[in-house]
Design a protein around this motif. Structure first.
Motif, short mmCIF file in Angstrom:
data_model
loop_
_atom_site.label_atom_id
_atom_site.label_comp_id
_atom_site.label_asym_id
_atom_site.label_seq_id
_atom_site.Cartn_x
_atom_site.Cartn_y
_atom_site.Cartn_z
N GLU A 165 44.61 44.32 32.15
CA GLU A 165 45.11 45.59 32.64
C GLU A 165 44.44 46.74 31.89
O GLU A 165 44.57 46.85 30.67
N GLY A 166 43.71 47.55 32.64
CA GLY A 166 42.94 48.63 32.03
C GLY A 166 43.66 49.97 32.09
O GLY A 166 44.23 50.34 33.12
N HIS A 167 43.64 50.68 30.96
CA HIS A 167 44.29 51.99 30.86
C HIS A 167 43.34 53.00 30.22
O HIS A 167 42.61 52.66 29.28
N GLN A 182 39.06 50.23 35.75
CA GLN A 182 38.68 49.03 36.51
C GLN A 182 37.36 48.47 36.01
O GLN A 182 37.20 47.25 35.86
N GLY A 183 36.42 49.34 35.74
CA GLY A 183 35.12 48.90 35.23
C GLY A 183 35.25 48.18 33.90
O GLY A 183 34.53 47.20 33.64
N ARG A 184 36.16 48.63 33.06
CA ARG A 184 36.32 48.01 31.75
C ARG A 184 36.95 46.63 31.85
O ARG A 184 36.51 45.69 31.16
N VAL A 185 37.97 46.47 32.68
CA VAL A 185 38.55 45.12 32.81
C VAL A 185 37.58 44.18 33.51
O VAL A 185 37.55 42.97 33.22
N LYS A 203 42.82 37.62 36.50
CA LYS A 203 43.09 38.71 37.43
C LYS A 203 42.83 40.04 36.72
O LYS A 203 42.84 40.11 35.49
N THR A 204 42.61 41.09 37.48
CA THR A 204 42.42 42.41 36.88
C THR A 204 43.26 43.45 37.61
O THR A 204 43.53 43.31 38.81
N LYS A 205 43.63 44.48 36.88
CA LYS A 205 44.39 45.58 37.47
C LYS A 205 44.07 46.85 36.70
O LYS A 205 44.07 46.85 35.46
N GLU A 229 45.00 45.62 28.08
CA GLU A 229 46.06 44.70 27.73
C GLU A 229 45.93 43.41 28.52
O GLU A 229 45.42 43.41 29.65
N LEU A 230 46.37 42.33 27.92
CA LEU A 230 46.25 41.00 28.52
C LEU A 230 47.67 40.50 28.81
O LEU A 230 48.46 40.31 27.89
#
Length: 235
Positions: A165-167, A182-185, A203-205, A229-230
């Motif tokens: 989960e990218g923030h 999104q690019g980072r995750v 999965k990614t979000k 975060e994972l």
């Protein structure tokens, strides 16, 4: 005659308080904080806030929690205790299914960092040593050790499925922030796949800046908000 008239119609008028939600309609989130290993109570720092804007926040220090969920908003809850991994959940009042309580007990897993041990489903691990260049998606070499540990954890737990989960912080353009997160995750996923983890287990979000840990306008707070975060989905 006029006085008698008002006596007759007065009971027809009711004054309704201008509250958007009555106490009877409130849903309360509550639960116990326990050790995943021993099932004993654990005293923890419990931080909760409404999402996506975080305009309703609170902090508790206890082995239980209870707070009202105003306006049927979703709430993010983060639980931290010495010697345990951080746990983070999203509480949705719709899960109460017509009841006035949403009960969610939270199990904390031993260890303050990503390890190869079995991790409880629903736990969220913040990758504190994951470093990106400012405004970019390229992973810095200093991040490899932590990501190698994540890969090892997934190799040791072959049934584990995770969500990255990218923030970002909440400054700047919302669309660009979402694209950056999104690019980072995606970059982290590519690294883990390179290390031998199957794509369908990751999965990614992307959240962009919609779920900040802090609303303080300081460099430290903005740095804390920029994170990956994972979340453990299956294990």
């Amino acid at each position: 005659m006029r006085r008698e008239f008002f006596k007759l119609i007065a009971p027809l008028f009711l004054i309704t308080p201008a509250f958007s939600q009555t106490p009877d309609s409130l849903i309360y989130a509550e639960g116990n904080i326990i050790s995943a290993e021993t099932k004993e109570p654990v005293t923890a720092r419990i931080t909760y806030q409404s999402v996506p804007y975080g305009n309703k926040v609170g902090v508790l220090n206890n082995n239980t929690y209870s707070f009202p969920m105003f306006e049927m908003e979703k709430y993010s809850i983060m639980v931290e205790a010495p010697g345990y991994q951080m746990a983070k959940y999203l509480l949705d009042p719709a899960e109460a299914k017509g009841e006035n309580k949403l009960v969610r007990n939270i199990e904390l897993t031993k260890g303050s960092h990503v390890t190869g041990q079995r991790v409880a489903v629903g736990n969220v691990i913040r990758l504190d040593n994951l470093i990106f260049q400012v405004g970019r998606t390229k992973i810095g070499p200093e991040s490899y050790e932590e990501l190698n540990t994540v890969a090892k954890m997934m190799q040791d737990n072959s049934d584990m499925v995770i969500q990255l989960e990218g923030h970002t912080d909440y400054q700047g353009d919302a669309k660009e922030n979402n694209k950056l997160s999104q690019g980072r995750v995606d970059a982290v996923k590519s690294y883990l796949v390179y290390k031998g983890i199957q794509k369908n287990r990751i999965k990614t979000k992307a959240f962009g800046g919609t779920q900040p840990l802090s609303r303080e306008d300081t460099p430290e707070a903005h740095r804390m908000n920029r994170r990956v975060e994972l979340r453990i989905l299956e294990n």
